[in-house]
Design a protein around this motif. Structure first.
Motif, mmCIF file in Angstrom:
data_model
loop_
_atom_site.group_PDB
_atom_site.id
_atom_site.type_symbol
_atom_site.label_atom_id
_atom_site.label_comp_id
_atom_site.label_asym_id
_atom_site.label_seq_id
_atom_site.Cartn_x
_atom_site.Cartn_y
_atom_site.Cartn_z
ATOM 1 N N ASP A 186 0.818 -1.212 0.000
ATOM 2 C CA ASP A 186 0.000 0.000 0.000
ATOM 3 C C ASP A 186 0.852 1.263 0.000
ATOM 4 O O ASP A 186 0.469 2.275 -0.588
ATOM 5 C CB ASP A 186 -0.900 0.035 1.245
ATOM 6 C CG ASP A 186 -1.801 -1.180 1.359
ATOM 7 O OD1 ASP A 186 -2.458 -1.522 0.357
ATOM 8 O OD2 ASP A 186 -1.847 -1.780 2.452
ATOM 9 N N TYR A 187 2.014 1.208 0.659
ATOM 10 C CA TYR A 187 2.823 2.402 0.884
ATOM 11 C C TYR A 187 4.288 2.013 0.801
ATOM 12 O O TYR A 187 4.699 0.968 1.322
ATOM 13 C CB TYR A 187 2.509 2.990 2.264
ATOM 14 C CG TYR A 187 2.827 4.456 2.406
ATOM 15 C CD1 TYR A 187 1.885 5.432 2.089
ATOM 16 C CD2 TYR A 187 4.069 4.885 2.857
ATOM 17 C CE1 TYR A 187 2.165 6.785 2.222
ATOM 18 C CE2 TYR A 187 4.363 6.231 2.990
ATOM 19 C CZ TYR A 187 3.408 7.178 2.666
ATOM 20 O OH TYR A 187 3.694 8.522 2.787
ATOM 21 N N LEU A 188 5.087 2.859 0.144
ATOM 22 C CA LEU A 188 6.500 2.545 -0.051
ATOM 23 C C LEU A 188 7.387 3.673 0.462
ATOM 24 O O LEU A 188 7.126 4.852 0.209
ATOM 25 C CB LEU A 188 6.783 2.316 -1.538
ATOM 26 C CG LEU A 188 8.234 1.997 -1.911
ATOM 27 C CD1 LEU A 188 8.663 0.661 -1.325
ATOM 28 C CD2 LEU A 188 8.398 1.988 -3.436
ATOM 29 N N PHE A 189 8.446 3.285 1.176
ATOM 30 C CA PHE A 189 9.506 4.194 1.597
ATOM 31 C C PHE A 189 10.746 3.852 0.767
ATOM 32 O O PHE A 189 11.299 2.750 0.903
ATOM 33 C CB PHE A 189 9.822 4.017 3.080
ATOM 34 C CG PHE A 189 8.694 4.344 4.013
ATOM 35 C CD1 PHE A 189 8.591 5.594 4.611
ATOM 36 C CD2 PHE A 189 7.715 3.395 4.299
ATOM 37 C CE1 PHE A 189 7.552 5.901 5.468
ATOM 38 C CE2 PHE A 189 6.664 3.689 5.166
ATOM 39 C CZ PHE A 189 6.585 4.948 5.749
ATOM 40 N N ASP A 230 23.292 12.819 2.610
ATOM 41 C CA ASP A 230 23.475 12.816 1.156
ATOM 42 C C ASP A 230 22.369 12.046 0.439
ATOM 43 O O ASP A 230 22.321 12.040 -0.795
ATOM 44 C CB ASP A 230 24.825 12.193 0.796
ATOM 45 C CG ASP A 230 25.994 13.069 1.224
ATOM 46 O OD1 ASP A 230 25.806 14.298 1.305
ATOM 47 O OD2 ASP A 230 27.083 12.516 1.478
ATOM 48 N N ASP A 231 21.505 11.359 1.179
ATOM 49 C CA ASP A 231 20.466 10.522 0.586
ATOM 50 C C ASP A 231 19.157 11.293 0.403
ATOM 51 O O ASP A 231 18.959 12.358 0.998
ATOM 52 C CB ASP A 231 20.183 9.303 1.481
ATOM 53 C CG ASP A 231 21.424 8.487 1.770
ATOM 54 O OD1 ASP A 231 22.344 8.489 0.925
ATOM 55 O OD2 ASP A 231 21.477 7.850 2.845
ATOM 56 N N VAL A 232 18.280 10.733 -0.400
ATOM 57 C CA VAL A 232 16.932 11.260 -0.569
ATOM 58 C C VAL A 232 15.932 10.135 -0.315
ATOM 59 O O VAL A 232 16.089 9.030 -0.861
ATOM 60 C CB VAL A 232 16.713 11.837 -1.984
ATOM 61 C CG1 VAL A 232 15.247 12.272 -2.166
ATOM 62 C CG2 VAL A 232 17.637 13.009 -2.238
ATOM 63 N N MET A 233 14.946 10.406 0.512
ATOM 64 C CA MET A 233 13.884 9.439 0.768
ATOM 65 C C MET A 233 12.589 9.948 0.157
ATOM 66 O O MET A 233 12.191 11.087 0.387
ATOM 67 C CB MET A 233 13.693 9.208 2.267
ATOM 68 C CG MET A 233 12.740 8.037 2.580
ATOM 69 S SD MET A 233 11.015 8.537 2.772
ATOM 70 C CE MET A 233 11.039 9.163 4.461
#
Length: 254
Positions: A186-189, A230-233
């Motif tokens: 249903d939902y993704l990270f 440095d990451d993007v979520m």
């Protein structure tokens, strides 16, 4: 929208009458979660890993597959700075109970939180293994299925019966691919690190579908982005296309 975002799990539970099934992935810019050798620690940085802990603390249950248990021996607890270690319900998807190994029993089955562990298996698993887990204080859900693979739709219904309102999947590529194949996320990270392997033999985040047109791609809506070091979520609701084609050669073993 901001108010609704604060209550993702409850909103889904109260409107759908079923748990919110969420999944997490951590990958390179070219969508790889491990090198061809299996090396994967760490693709994302410390800030991303702390964010995973924060989100897992909000879910009443965390789930992984048997492969992750055997490879990483995870603890599946929330460990945040300045807070006591917290243990949710911990699900292990293991259709044949291959993780029950007297010589190398996983921490999930022996630690102080083992009574919070539920092994989700099938009727194809040996009853001797089931009894062993029960004797250790571990709970077992045996679900009817024609194959050796747990059907997530049946698992979802069982969670609803047990009033478990949300499950956060931390499994690897196989579990994530199977969840998407069955249209059960249903939902993704999605955590993305600023690196790429450019190696077709590196392990992909997901596989097993035949997406022949852009219109048939899975998408996310109500998307929110966050910079973590440095990451993007990116996180959001998963939207499945009307035409959905599975590559049977990938999932041919059931």
């Amino acid at each position: 929208d901001d108010c609704a975002d604060l209550n993702l799990i409850f909103n889904h539970w109260i409107t759908k009458g079923e748990p919110l099934i969420a999944a997490k992935s951590a990958a390179t810019l070219d969508g790889r979660i491990a090198c061809r050798t299996g090396d994967s620690q760490w693709i994302t940085g410390e800030e991303s890993r702390l964010d995973v802990m924060k989100w897992s603390r909000l879910f009443p249950a965390i789930a992984v597959g048997a492969g992750t248990v055997k490879a990483d021996n995870p603890r599946l607890t929330a460990r945040l700075p300045g807070q006591d270690e917290w243990c949710p319900w911990r699900f292990v998807f293991d259709g044949l109970l291959s993780t029950v190994d007297d010589r190398n029993m996983p921490a999930l089955y022996t630690d102080e939180f083992r009574e919070r562990t539920i092994v989700v298996t099938t009727t194809h698993a040996g009853m001797g293994y089931v009894r062993k887990l029960h004797d250790m204080g571990v709970l077992v859900w045996r679900l009817e299925t024609a194959t050796q693979r747990v059907q997530v739709s049946d698992f979802r219904r069982k969670c609803a019966e047990e009033k478990i309102s949300g499950v956060y999947f931390e499994g690897g590529a196989q579990v994530l691919s199977e969840l998407l194949r069955d249209q059960q996320i249903d939902y993704l990270f999605s955590y993305r690190a600023p690196m790429f392997f450019a190696d077709e033999r590196a392990k992909p985040m997901v596989s097993g579908l035949r997406t022949e047109k852009i219109a048939n791609a899975m998408r996310m809506k109500s998307v929110r982005h966050q910079v973590l070091g440095d990451d993007v979520m990116s996180r959001g609701e998963v939207v499945y296309p009307k035409e959905f084609h599975v590559d049977e050669t990938v999932f041919s073993l059931g």
